[in-house]
Design a protein around this motif. Structure first.
Motif, short mmCIF file in Angstrom:
data_model
loop_
_atom_site.label_atom_id
_atom_site.label_comp_id
_atom_site.label_asym_id
_atom_site.label_seq_id
_atom_site.Cartn_x
_atom_site.Cartn_y
_atom_site.Cartn_z
N SER A 147 37.11 42.69 46.62
CA SER A 147 37.28 43.30 45.30
C SER A 147 38.51 44.19 45.26
O SER A 147 39.31 44.12 44.32
N VAL A 148 38.67 45.02 46.26
CA VAL A 148 39.80 45.94 46.26
C VAL A 148 41.12 45.19 46.32
O VAL A 148 42.03 45.45 45.53
N GLY A 151 41.59 43.23 43.09
CA GLY A 151 41.72 44.15 41.97
C GLY A 151 43.01 44.93 42.01
O GLY A 151 43.71 45.05 40.99
N TYR A 152 43.35 45.45 43.17
CA TYR A 152 44.56 46.26 43.25
C TYR A 152 45.80 45.44 42.93
O TYR A 152 46.63 45.84 42.11
N LEU A 155 46.04 44.56 39.21
CA LEU A 155 46.46 45.69 38.37
C LEU A 155 47.92 46.03 38.61
O LEU A 155 48.68 46.29 37.67
N ALA A 158 50.15 43.52 36.97
CA ALA A 158 50.10 43.64 35.52
C ALA A 158 50.91 44.85 35.07
O ALA A 158 51.03 45.12 33.88
N ARG B 104 41.52 42.41 29.83
CA ARG B 104 42.45 42.24 30.94
C ARG B 104 43.66 41.44 30.53
O ARG B 104 44.49 41.08 31.36
N ARG B 106 47.24 40.68 29.41
CA ARG B 106 48.43 41.45 29.72
C ARG B 106 49.18 41.87 28.46
O ARG B 106 49.75 41.04 27.76
N SER B 147 40.58 49.39 40.79
CA SER B 147 40.68 48.12 41.51
C SER B 147 39.31 47.57 41.86
O SER B 147 39.03 46.37 41.67
N ASN B 150 37.28 46.48 38.54
CA ASN B 150 37.85 45.24 38.01
C ASN B 150 37.64 44.09 38.97
O ASN B 150 37.21 43.01 38.58
N GLU B 154 35.13 40.86 38.35
CA GLU B 154 35.79 39.58 38.19
C GLU B 154 35.29 38.55 39.19
O GLU B 154 34.95 37.42 38.83
#
Lengths: 190, 190
Positions: A147-148, A151-152, A155, A158, B104, B106, B147, B150, B154
């Motif tokens: 997840s990290v 996710g990181y 983000l 983006a 989410r 962009r 992070s 999300n 996801e």
DNA sequence: ACGTTTGCCTAATGGTCTTAGGCAAATTAG
DNA sequence: CTAATTTGCCTAAGACCATTAGGCAAACGT
């Protein structure tokens, strides 16, 4: 006969390049045909349809990503392995943004099972063997790391962290330190 | 004149519903027109184009999500607030998968700045005030939490955790415990 | 050298997004 | 109430896309 499958693979590889150039979402049969200098309809002898094309690019990306990660953790353990593993993901994402997006393409269960996806879980588990977590907590930790990382990087790409201090680079290493610390002091479950 | 903007808002709301029904990616002018029982071309008096439509749905979702999260943390602190905040995200994602995907989407920098996005960071910061992190580490922690939330949701919605034990539910609470523990014992930076 | 396969082609269908211009009903102003 | 304005829809049309069908020449294996 001219070896079947070879051409299809070249098409998919071109699709992956195209994804890095214009974004995975924008990879379509017509755009890819343009890049290859052939007519759109001609692609259909190599690929079933648009969805099939995307799926194949996703599978390629998943393999490449697993290869990179695998090479990164070889011979390392602990915080060292954690950093190398995490950076393998992040670096791949920056070098191949389109492929990285492809790796997150939603595959149906059967395709996912035969993809390099399971390899990723196995590698994460191998990574965790350096920390000794209670057996039951290992899966939770695998899911947390996945997840990290996902996710990181998402983000970050983006642009979520771009216009504010401290730098994303700094947060990344700090977060890896924090995760390392967490893995070494994983709380006993209630 | 008949109040301008009102109709546009109804169109966007219908778009959000449609996203929950068929997925955000599949929300297109033609599909939305079908849902509304009008001709596709008629949509263009309410919305500039397909991208504008998606952007507006994204902005709506971002607001809704911020409202939910805000209500969730009101009057709570520490692990309690962390759980409520995290669950607000996760619950919203399950109740409104299309809207969540929209959140989410962009956005370009200018639109993102005027969206509810900043509210989300501010709320996360408020949440962290319950733990007392060194000032400099607070931003890192904000980014970590973003992070994880999300990323986890996801992966979970993509079915990544569905066909293996332990249940995703269990991992979620265990991960929240782990994050709570981490925030209370954040490592000193080197 | 011969039959097969491959990799491309053209042609056609039906769907998409988008712009332009029009028309009737609702709304507001005098 | 009447007249002007605006709205919300329409039809028509252009450009592009995905996909299927059928054909043809060059490359290949035997």
């Amino acid at each position: 006969m001219a070896r079947a499958g070879l051409a299809a693979e070249r098409v998919v590889r071109a699709g992956a390049e195209l994804a890095d150039e214009i974004g995975f979402e924008q990879v379509t049969p017509s755009e890819l045909a343009r890049k290859l200098g052939i007519k759109t309809a001609s692609l259909y002898s190599h690929v079933k349809n648009a969805h099939d094309l995307k799926t194949r690019i996703a599978l390629l990306a998943l393999e490449e990503l697993a290869d990179q990660a695998s090479a990164a953790i070889a011979g390392r353990a602990g915080r060292d392995a954690l950093g190398a593993f995490a950076n393998a993901y992040r670096d791949y994402a920056f070098q191949h943004p389109g492929r990285f997006a492809a790796a997150r393409f939603r595959l149906d269960a059967a395709t996912a099972a035969s993809s390099a996806g399971p390899r990723h879980s196995r590698m994460t588990r191998a990574l965790l063997r350096g920390y000794d977590l209670p057996e039951l907590q290992e899966t939770h930790a695998v899911r947390l790391l996945g997840s990290v990382f996902n996710g990181y990087v998402e983000l970050e790409m983006a642009g979520g962290f771009s216009h504010s201090a401290p730098s994303s680079e700094e947060s990344w290493t700090e977060i890896l330190d924090a995760l390392d610390s967490l893995l070494r002091n994983w709380p006993a479950s209630s």
